[in-house]
Design a protein around this motif. Sequence first.
Motif, short mmCIF file in Angstrom:
data_model
loop_
_atom_site.label_atom_id
_atom_site.label_comp_id
_atom_site.label_asym_id
_atom_site.label_seq_id
_atom_site.Cartn_x
_atom_site.Cartn_y
_atom_site.Cartn_z
N TYR A 174 0.91 -1.25 0.06
CA TYR A 174 0.00 0.26 0.00
C TYR A 174 0.80 1.28 0.07
O TYR A 174 1.97 1.47 0.71
CB TYR A 174 -0.98 0.04 1.22
CG TYR A 174 -2.00 1.31 1.27
CD1 TYR A 174 -2.82 1.45 0.59
CD2 TYR A 174 -1.32 2.25 2.02
CE1 TYR A 174 -3.64 2.57 0.52
CE2 TYR A 174 -2.22 3.47 2.24
CZ TYR A 174 -3.32 3.46 1.63
OH TYR A 174 -3.89 4.71 1.56
N ARG A 175 0.33 2.17 -0.90
CA ARG A 175 1.40 3.68 -0.86
C ARG A 175 0.62 4.49 -0.10
O ARG A 175 -0.56 4.90 -0.36
CB ARG A 175 1.35 3.96 -2.30
CG ARG A 175 2.12 3.00 -3.27
CD ARG A 175 2.59 3.64 -4.54
NE ARG A 175 3.56 3.03 -5.28
CZ ARG A 175 3.94 3.37 -6.54
NH1 ARG A 175 3.56 4.58 -7.08
NH2 ARG A 175 4.80 2.73 -7.36
N ALA A 176 0.98 5.01 1.08
CA ALA A 176 0.38 6.01 1.69
C ALA A 176 0.21 7.35 0.85
O ALA A 176 0.92 7.54 0.09
CB ALA A 176 1.49 6.40 2.71
N ASN A 177 -0.89 8.00 1.33
CA ASN A 177 -1.07 9.25 0.77
C ASN A 177 -1.71 10.17 1.83
O ASN A 177 -1.61 9.81 2.98
CB ASN A 177 -2.49 9.12 -0.18
CG ASN A 177 -3.54 8.34 0.24
OD1 ASN A 177 -4.03 8.81 1.08
ND2 ASN A 177 -3.65 7.16 -0.33
N ALA A 178 -2.06 11.43 1.22
CA ALA A 178 -2.65 12.47 2.34
C ALA A 178 -3.90 11.82 3.14
O ALA A 178 -4.19 12.28 4.12
CB ALA A 178 -2.92 13.72 1.38
N GLU A 179 -4.70 11.12 2.49
CA GLU A 179 -6.02 10.72 3.11
C GLU A 179 -5.68 9.48 4.18
O GLU A 179 -6.13 9.59 5.20
CB GLU A 179 -7.07 10.42 2.07
CG GLU A 179 -8.38 9.95 2.84
CD GLU A 179 -9.55 9.50 2.06
OE1 GLU A 179 -10.54 9.16 2.32
OE2 GLU A 179 -9.12 9.55 0.67
N ILE A 180 -5.26 8.23 3.72
CA ILE A 180 -4.86 7.35 4.31
C ILE A 180 -3.35 7.09 4.35
O ILE A 180 -2.50 6.62 3.20
CB ILE A 180 -5.58 6.07 4.03
CG1 ILE A 180 -6.81 6.17 3.81
CG2 ILE A 180 -5.08 4.99 4.76
CD1 ILE A 180 -7.70 6.51 5.26
N ASP A 181 -2.81 7.17 5.35
CA ASP A 181 -1.14 7.20 5.38
C ASP A 181 -0.36 5.57 5.84
O ASP A 181 0.34 5.18 5.57
CB ASP A 181 -0.19 8.10 6.07
CG ASP A 181 -0.56 8.12 7.65
OD1 ASP A 181 -1.41 7.31 7.83
OD2 ASP A 181 0.04 8.86 8.19
N ARG A 182 -1.53 4.77 6.72
CA ARG A 182 -1.30 3.33 7.05
C ARG A 182 -2.34 2.47 6.87
O ARG A 182 -3.56 2.94 7.36
CB ARG A 182 -0.61 3.42 8.42
CG ARG A 182 0.67 4.46 8.80
CD ARG A 182 0.94 4.55 10.08
NE ARG A 182 1.27 3.29 10.65
CZ ARG A 182 1.74 3.20 12.10
NH1 ARG A 182 1.73 4.06 12.91
NH2 ARG A 182 2.07 1.83 12.72
N VAL A 183 -2.19 1.45 6.51
CA VAL A 183 -3.14 0.46 6.49
C VAL A 183 -2.45 -0.89 7.08
O VAL A 183 -1.42 -1.31 6.68
CB VAL A 183 -3.57 0.14 5.02
CG1 VAL A 183 -4.44 -1.08 4.95
CG2 VAL A 183 -4.23 1.09 4.42
N GLU A 184 -3.17 -1.65 7.98
CA GLU A 184 -2.60 -2.62 8.91
C GLU A 184 -3.50 -3.83 9.27
O GLU A 184 -4.71 -3.23 9.48
CB GLU A 184 -2.00 -1.91 9.96
CG GLU A 184 -0.55 -1.28 9.65
CD GLU A 184 0.00 -0.99 11.07
OE1 GLU A 184 -0.17 -1.61 12.06
OE2 GLU A 184 0.78 0.07 11.13
N TRP A 185 -3.07 -4.91 9.28
CA TRP A 185 -3.68 -6.09 9.80
C TRP A 185 -3.40 -6.12 11.23
O TRP A 185 -2.14 -6.21 11.56
CB TRP A 185 -3.47 -7.43 9.09
CG TRP A 185 -4.43 -7.47 7.78
CD1 TRP A 185 -3.37 -7.44 6.46
CD2 TRP A 185 -5.38 -7.74 7.55
NE1 TRP A 185 -4.36 -7.59 5.34
CE2 TRP A 185 -5.49 -7.81 6.11
CE3 TRP A 185 -6.60 -7.95 8.13
CZ2 TRP A 185 -6.77 -8.03 5.27
CZ3 TRP A 185 -7.94 -8.14 7.62
CH2 TRP A 185 -8.08 -8.21 6.12
N VAL A 186 -4.44 -5.69 12.00
CA VAL A 186 -3.92 -5.87 13.58
C VAL A 186 -4.80 -7.03 14.33
O VAL A 186 -5.92 -6.93 14.15
CB VAL A 186 -4.56 -4.51 14.02
CG1 VAL A 186 -4.21 -4.17 15.43
CG2 VAL A 186 -3.92 -3.41 13.39
#
Length: 287
Positions: free
Chosen positions: A97-109
Amino acid sequence: MPAKDVLAAGVVVFRPGKRVLLVHRPRYDDWSFPKGKLDRGEHVAVAAVREVAEETGLHVRLGPPLAGQRYAVSGGRMKAVSYWVGRAVGSDDVSGYRANAEIDRVEWVPYDEALDRLSYEHDQETLREARPLRRPTRAIVVLRHGDARSRKAWRRQDDRLRPLLQAGRQQAQRVIPVLAAYDVTRIVSSSSTRCVETVAPYADTTGWKLELEDGLSEEAASAEGVVGLVDELLAADEGSVVCSHRPVLPTVFDALGVRDPKLETGGLLVAHVRKGQVLATEAHQIH
Protein backbone atom coordinates in the motif's frame (compact mmCIF):
# COMPACT_ATOMS: atom_id res chain seq x y z
CA MET A 1 -36.07 21.63 8.74
CA PRO A 2 -33.10 19.69 10.17
CA ALA A 3 -30.20 18.95 7.83
CA LYS A 4 -30.11 15.49 6.29
CA ASP A 5 -27.59 13.01 7.65
CA VAL A 6 -24.30 12.59 5.84
CA LEU A 7 -24.52 8.97 4.59
CA ALA A 8 -21.44 6.77 4.67
CA ALA A 9 -20.56 3.07 4.56
CA GLY A 10 -17.68 0.92 5.74
CA VAL A 11 -16.54 -2.62 6.38
CA VAL A 12 -14.96 -4.41 9.33
CA VAL A 13 -12.65 -6.67 7.34
CA PHE A 14 -11.28 -9.82 8.99
CA ARG A 15 -8.72 -12.39 7.98
CA PRO A 16 -7.68 -15.65 9.71
CA GLY A 17 -6.14 -15.25 13.13
CA LYS A 18 -8.79 -12.77 14.32
CA ARG A 19 -6.95 -9.95 12.58
CA VAL A 20 -8.88 -6.88 11.53
CA LEU A 21 -8.02 -4.25 8.92
CA LEU A 22 -7.48 -0.73 10.27
CA VAL A 23 -6.53 2.51 8.55
CA HIS A 24 -4.79 5.61 9.90
CA ARG A 25 -5.86 9.07 8.79
CA PRO A 26 -3.07 11.62 9.21
CA ARG A 27 -5.45 14.59 9.05
CA TYR A 28 -7.15 13.45 12.26
CA ASP A 29 -4.34 11.22 13.59
CA ASP A 30 -6.87 8.49 14.25
CA TRP A 31 -7.30 4.76 13.63
CA SER A 32 -10.59 3.49 12.24
CA PHE A 33 -12.17 1.10 9.76
CA PRO A 34 -12.12 1.83 6.03
CA LYS A 35 -15.24 3.85 5.26
CA GLY A 36 -16.45 6.86 3.32
CA LYS A 37 -19.38 8.89 2.04
CA LEU A 38 -21.81 7.62 -0.58
CA ASP A 39 -21.57 9.07 -4.07
CA ARG A 40 -24.77 10.63 -5.39
CA GLY A 41 -27.28 7.87 -6.17
CA GLU A 42 -24.89 5.12 -5.02
CA HIS A 43 -26.23 2.05 -3.24
CA VAL A 44 -24.92 1.79 0.30
CA ALA A 45 -23.50 -1.74 -0.13
CA VAL A 46 -21.69 -0.68 -3.29
CA ALA A 47 -20.22 2.31 -1.47
CA ALA A 48 -18.88 0.10 1.30
CA VAL A 49 -16.95 -2.12 -1.11
CA ARG A 50 -15.73 0.85 -3.14
CA GLU A 51 -14.42 2.68 -0.08
CA VAL A 52 -12.42 -0.33 1.10
CA ALA A 53 -10.85 -0.64 -2.35
CA GLU A 54 -10.00 3.06 -2.50
CA GLU A 55 -8.58 3.26 1.01
CA THR A 56 -6.74 -0.07 1.23
CA GLY A 57 -6.41 -1.52 -2.27
CA LEU A 58 -8.31 -4.66 -1.25
CA HIS A 59 -11.39 -6.06 -2.97
CA VAL A 60 -13.81 -7.40 -0.37
CA ARG A 61 -17.13 -9.20 -0.28
CA LEU A 62 -19.75 -8.22 2.25
CA GLY A 63 -20.84 -10.57 5.01
CA PRO A 64 -23.45 -9.98 7.70
CA PRO A 65 -24.59 -6.40 8.32
CA LEU A 66 -23.80 -4.67 11.59
CA ALA A 67 -25.64 -2.02 13.56
CA GLY A 68 -25.16 1.40 12.05
CA GLN A 69 -23.38 4.29 13.70
CA ARG A 70 -24.71 7.83 13.96
CA TYR A 71 -22.72 10.70 15.44
CA ALA A 72 -22.21 14.44 15.11
CA VAL A 73 -19.75 15.87 12.60
CA SER A 74 -18.62 19.40 11.82
CA GLY A 75 -21.20 21.93 10.68
CA GLY A 76 -23.83 20.70 13.13
CA ARG A 77 -24.75 17.71 10.92
CA MET A 78 -24.99 14.04 11.78
CA LYS A 79 -23.20 11.22 9.99
CA ALA A 80 -24.92 7.83 9.58
CA VAL A 81 -22.53 4.99 8.75
CA SER A 82 -23.72 1.56 7.60
CA TYR A 83 -21.31 -1.30 8.35
CA TRP A 84 -20.80 -4.90 7.33
CA VAL A 85 -18.39 -7.64 8.25
CA GLY A 86 -16.23 -8.44 5.24
CA ARG A 87 -13.56 -10.72 3.81
CA ALA A 88 -11.00 -10.10 1.10
CA VAL A 89 -11.64 -11.66 -2.30
CA GLY A 90 -8.27 -12.88 -3.54
CA SER A 91 -5.11 -11.54 -1.91
CA ASP A 92 -5.32 -9.76 1.44
CA ASP A 93 -1.73 -8.47 1.27
CA VAL A 94 -1.52 -4.74 2.07
CA SER A 95 2.27 -4.55 2.30
CA GLY A 96 2.42 -2.73 -1.03
CA TYR A 97 0.00 0.00 0.00
CA ARG A 98 1.22 3.49 -0.90
CA ALA A 99 0.62 6.14 1.74
CA ASN A 100 -1.26 9.28 0.75
CA ALA A 101 -2.67 12.41 2.35
CA GLU A 102 -5.95 10.69 3.26
CA ILE A 103 -4.72 7.28 4.46
CA ASP A 104 -1.06 6.90 5.36
CA ARG A 105 -1.12 3.46 7.08
CA VAL A 106 -3.10 0.28 6.45
CA GLU A 107 -2.50 -2.63 8.81
CA TRP A 108 -3.85 -6.03 9.80
CA VAL A 109 -4.10 -5.82 13.59
CA PRO A 110 -4.87 -8.59 16.12
CA TYR A 111 -8.36 -8.23 17.60
CA ASP A 112 -7.31 -7.28 21.15
CA GLU A 113 -4.78 -4.77 19.89
CA ALA A 114 -7.34 -3.33 17.49
CA LEU A 115 -9.71 -2.66 20.38
CA ASP A 116 -7.01 -0.57 22.04
CA ARG A 117 -5.86 1.15 18.86
CA LEU A 118 -9.26 2.28 17.58
CA SER A 119 -9.66 5.97 18.37
CA TYR A 120 -13.42 6.07 18.96
CA GLU A 121 -15.70 4.23 21.35
CA HIS A 122 -18.35 3.71 18.67
CA ASP A 123 -15.77 1.86 16.53
CA GLN A 124 -14.80 -0.29 19.51
CA GLU A 125 -18.47 -1.19 19.98
CA THR A 126 -18.76 -2.08 16.29
CA LEU A 127 -15.70 -4.32 16.49
CA ARG A 128 -17.12 -6.14 19.52
CA GLU A 129 -20.34 -6.71 17.60
CA ALA A 130 -18.41 -7.98 14.56
CA ARG A 131 -16.19 -10.46 16.41
CA PRO A 132 -18.68 -13.37 16.62
CA LEU A 133 -19.59 -12.82 12.94
CA ARG A 134 -16.01 -12.79 11.64
CA ARG A 135 -15.99 -16.28 10.09
CA PRO A 136 -16.50 -16.45 6.32
CA THR A 137 -20.05 -16.62 5.01
CA ARG A 138 -21.59 -16.84 1.55
CA ALA A 139 -24.61 -14.94 0.30
CA ILE A 140 -27.80 -16.28 -1.22
CA VAL A 141 -29.54 -13.31 -2.82
CA VAL A 142 -33.26 -13.69 -3.52
CA LEU A 143 -34.24 -11.14 -6.17
CA ARG A 144 -37.68 -10.21 -7.44
CA HIS A 145 -37.56 -9.23 -11.11
CA GLY A 146 -37.60 -5.56 -12.09
CA ASP A 147 -40.56 -3.44 -13.14
CA ALA A 148 -42.28 -5.19 -16.04
CA ARG A 149 -45.12 -4.48 -18.45
CA SER A 150 -48.47 -5.03 -16.81
CA ARG A 151 -50.46 -8.16 -17.53
CA LYS A 152 -53.32 -5.97 -18.77
CA ALA A 153 -51.09 -4.19 -21.29
CA TRP A 154 -49.52 -7.45 -22.46
CA ARG A 155 -51.71 -8.73 -25.29
CA ARG A 156 -49.82 -11.90 -26.09
CA GLN A 157 -51.13 -15.17 -24.73
CA ASP A 158 -47.84 -16.33 -23.17
CA ASP A 159 -47.26 -14.29 -20.03
CA ARG A 160 -43.77 -15.79 -19.70
CA LEU A 161 -42.65 -13.51 -22.55
CA ARG A 162 -43.72 -10.30 -20.79
CA PRO A 163 -40.65 -8.00 -20.76
CA LEU A 164 -39.25 -5.34 -18.44
CA LEU A 165 -40.17 -1.71 -18.76
CA GLN A 166 -37.41 0.89 -19.15
CA ALA A 167 -37.51 1.37 -15.38
CA GLY A 168 -36.97 -2.37 -14.95
CA ARG A 169 -34.01 -2.33 -17.32
CA GLN A 170 -32.51 0.47 -15.25
CA GLN A 171 -32.98 -1.64 -12.11
CA ALA A 172 -31.19 -4.51 -13.88
CA GLN A 173 -28.20 -2.23 -14.47
CA ARG A 174 -28.19 -0.88 -10.92
CA VAL A 175 -28.29 -4.33 -9.36
CA ILE A 176 -25.00 -5.30 -11.05
CA PRO A 177 -22.63 -3.72 -8.49
CA VAL A 178 -24.91 -4.76 -5.62
CA LEU A 179 -24.65 -8.44 -6.55
CA ALA A 180 -20.90 -7.99 -7.03
CA ALA A 181 -20.61 -6.55 -3.51
CA TYR A 182 -21.79 -9.93 -2.16
CA ASP A 183 -19.50 -11.87 -4.53
CA VAL A 184 -22.33 -13.61 -6.40
CA THR A 185 -20.88 -16.14 -8.85
CA ARG A 186 -23.89 -18.37 -9.50
CA ILE A 187 -26.92 -16.89 -11.28
CA VAL A 188 -30.19 -18.86 -11.30
CA SER A 189 -33.30 -17.36 -12.85
CA SER A 190 -36.84 -18.18 -13.78
CA SER A 191 -36.97 -18.74 -17.52
CA SER A 192 -39.61 -16.01 -17.88
CA THR A 193 -38.38 -13.01 -19.85
CA ARG A 194 -38.81 -10.43 -17.10
CA CYS A 195 -36.58 -12.43 -14.77
CA VAL A 196 -33.99 -13.22 -17.43
CA GLU A 197 -33.76 -9.54 -18.37
CA THR A 198 -33.23 -8.64 -14.71
CA VAL A 199 -30.09 -10.75 -14.22
CA ALA A 200 -28.72 -11.06 -17.77
CA PRO A 201 -26.79 -7.76 -17.50
CA TYR A 202 -24.97 -9.09 -14.42
CA ALA A 203 -24.13 -12.33 -16.26
CA ASP A 204 -22.95 -10.36 -19.29
CA THR A 205 -20.79 -8.07 -17.16
CA THR A 206 -19.16 -10.76 -15.03
CA GLY A 207 -19.07 -13.71 -17.43
CA TRP A 208 -20.76 -16.00 -14.92
CA LYS A 209 -23.17 -18.52 -16.43
CA LEU A 210 -26.88 -17.70 -16.40
CA GLU A 211 -28.90 -20.79 -15.44
CA LEU A 212 -32.56 -20.76 -16.52
CA GLU A 213 -35.04 -22.77 -14.45
CA ASP A 214 -38.62 -23.33 -15.59
CA GLY A 215 -39.27 -24.43 -11.99
CA LEU A 216 -38.83 -20.85 -10.78
CA SER A 217 -41.52 -19.49 -13.12
CA GLU A 218 -45.06 -18.77 -12.00
CA GLU A 219 -46.40 -21.34 -14.45
CA ALA A 220 -44.17 -24.29 -13.54
CA ALA A 221 -42.97 -23.77 -9.96
CA SER A 222 -43.43 -26.57 -7.46
CA ALA A 223 -42.66 -26.58 -3.77
CA GLU A 224 -40.54 -29.71 -4.17
CA GLY A 225 -38.46 -28.18 -6.95
CA VAL A 226 -37.91 -24.87 -5.16
CA VAL A 227 -36.93 -26.57 -1.91
CA GLY A 228 -34.49 -28.80 -3.76
CA LEU A 229 -32.83 -25.80 -5.41
CA VAL A 230 -32.57 -23.87 -2.14
CA ASP A 231 -31.09 -26.89 -0.36
CA GLU A 232 -28.49 -27.13 -3.13
CA LEU A 233 -27.58 -23.45 -2.77
CA LEU A 234 -27.38 -23.71 1.03
CA ALA A 235 -24.85 -26.52 0.68
CA ALA A 236 -22.76 -24.74 -1.96
CA ASP A 237 -19.56 -22.81 -1.29
CA GLU A 238 -20.28 -19.82 -3.50
CA GLY A 239 -22.45 -16.74 -3.54
CA SER A 240 -25.63 -17.06 -5.58
CA VAL A 241 -28.67 -15.13 -6.77
CA VAL A 242 -32.13 -16.55 -7.40
CA CYS A 243 -34.44 -14.36 -9.50
CA SER A 244 -38.14 -15.22 -9.43
CA HIS A 245 -41.72 -13.93 -9.08
CA ARG A 246 -43.91 -12.72 -6.23
CA PRO A 247 -46.08 -15.90 -6.08
CA VAL A 248 -42.98 -18.12 -5.96
CA LEU A 249 -40.90 -16.13 -3.47
CA PRO A 250 -42.75 -17.21 -0.27
CA THR A 251 -41.74 -20.80 -1.04
CA VAL A 252 -38.13 -19.70 -1.50
CA PHE A 253 -38.11 -17.85 1.81
CA ASP A 254 -39.80 -20.75 3.59
CA ALA A 255 -37.12 -23.10 2.26
CA LEU A 256 -34.44 -20.72 3.55
CA GLY A 257 -36.18 -20.56 6.92
CA VAL A 258 -36.48 -16.76 6.87
CA ARG A 259 -39.37 -14.33 7.12
CA ASP A 260 -40.92 -13.19 3.85
CA PRO A 261 -40.00 -9.49 3.45
CA LYS A 262 -42.71 -8.95 0.79
CA LEU A 263 -40.29 -7.67 -1.84
CA GLU A 264 -41.39 -5.07 -4.35
CA THR A 265 -40.26 -5.41 -7.96
CA GLY A 266 -36.51 -4.86 -8.00
CA GLY A 267 -36.25 -5.76 -4.32
CA LEU A 268 -33.83 -8.30 -2.92
CA LEU A 269 -33.08 -10.17 0.27
CA VAL A 270 -29.53 -11.23 1.12
CA ALA A 271 -29.23 -14.34 3.31
CA HIS A 272 -25.76 -14.78 4.82
CA VAL A 273 -25.02 -18.48 5.10
CA ARG A 274 -22.38 -20.50 6.94
CA LYS A 275 -22.33 -24.30 6.96
CA GLY A 276 -25.83 -24.44 5.51
CA GLN A 277 -27.35 -22.15 8.13
CA VAL A 278 -28.64 -18.62 7.61
CA LEU A 279 -26.90 -16.39 10.15
CA ALA A 280 -28.32 -13.02 9.11
CA THR A 281 -30.47 -11.35 6.47
CA GLU A 282 -30.85 -7.88 5.00
CA ALA A 283 -33.27 -6.46 2.46
CA HIS A 284 -32.67 -3.76 -0.16
CA GLN A 285 -34.72 -2.02 -2.82
CA ILE A 286 -33.18 -1.25 -6.21
CA HIS A 287 -34.75 1.84 -7.78
